[in-house]
Design an enzyme around this catalytic site. Structure first.
Site, PDB file in Angstrom:
ATOM      1  N   CYS A  18       0.615  -1.150  -0.045  1.00  0.00           N
ATOM      2  CA  CYS A  18       0.125   0.068  -0.053  1.00  0.00           C
ATOM      3  C   CYS A  18       0.736   1.204  -0.151  1.00  0.00           C
ATOM      4  O   CYS A  18       2.115   1.254   0.348  1.00  0.00           O
ATOM      5  CB  CYS A  18      -1.022  -0.035   1.212  1.00  0.00           C
ATOM      6  SG  CYS A  18       0.231   0.124   2.839  1.00  0.00           S
ATOM      7  N   CYS A  49       3.157   1.783   3.074  1.00  0.00           N
ATOM      8  CA  CYS A  49       4.303   0.718   2.965  1.00  0.00           C
ATOM      9  C   CYS A  49       5.502   1.195   2.097  1.00  0.00           C
ATOM     10  O   CYS A  49       6.558   0.939   2.395  1.00  0.00           O
ATOM     11  CB  CYS A  49       3.725  -0.734   2.660  1.00  0.00           C
ATOM     12  SG  CYS A  49       2.464  -1.478   3.737  1.00  0.00           S
TER      13      CYS A  49
END
Lengths: 131, 77
Positions: B10, B13
């Site tokens: 994501c 991340c």
């Protein structure tokens, strides 16, 4: 009550979306302890919060402590006035956003570990109203 | 030193990985940076929210992107 099993692989939630609400039940060895766990499971399934491991907080498990610290808010569900889950969180220095005590809902504590799905549904409704 | 970034890919991340790489470059430490996207690997650390950063097996942060300075502190101690 829906008894669908949640695969463990679905349990790590990405923090990119909505705020993360951690749900920590006492899961004690009584009717209200087991009820706290069942309520936490239902809140998790309904997407109201993310059920987490209260015993891991007591055990000071690094990843679980950090996961609790990473929550935007914390709901603690205790079955009885001993408030073990609340004490566990306080001992770890994790702030509690909402504390729920099931014996405050006219439920008498006993040693029966078999919980009634109808009672889970009824208490879940009351808990949801409090959140 | 091994630094693991736990997350499924994501935006947070990816930003975490970028900041960790910057921190490693700034600190000049020898570190292997590994992205862990496998949920079993993430849950093995007890991590229930991503992103997370693990340095030599110790979970340092969960659920938010660390600052570069924070990472430098972890990896230079």
């Amino acid at each position: 009550m829906d008894n669908k099993i949640i695969p463990m692989s679905e349990n790590a939630k990405c923090s990119c979306g909505a705020s993360i609400i951690g749900v920590f039940p006492c899961a004690g060895a009584s009717n209200v302890g087991q009820l706290s766990n069942a309520i936490a499971v239902e809140l998790h399934k309904q997407g109201i919060g993310n059920m987490m491991c209260t015993v891991g907080i007591g055990g000071k498990i690094n990843g679980l402590l950090k996961s609790a610290e990473g929550c935007d808010s914390i709901i603690v569900i205790d079955g009885c006035p001993l408030k073990c889950a609340q004490a566990t969180m306080e001992e770890a220095g994790i702030p509690i956003g909402k504390h729920i005590l099931l014996t405050d809902m006219d439920i008498k504590k006993n040693k029966d570990l078999d919980i009634d799905p109808a009672q889970v549904k009824e208490v879940l409704s009351k808990v949801t109203e409090l959140l | 030193m091994k630094i693991e970034i736990l997350g499924t890919g994501c935006p947070k991340c990816n930003k975490t990985k970028k900041f960790v790489e910057e921190a490693v470059a700034q600190a000049g430490v020898d570190a292997e940076i590994v992205k862990v996207e496998d949920m079993d690997g993430i849950l093995a650390y007890g991590v229930l929210i991503t992103p997370a950063v693990v340095v030599d097996g110790e979970v340092k942060i969960v659920g938010r992107v660390p600052k570069v300075d924070e990472v430098i502190e972890w990896i230079t101690k």
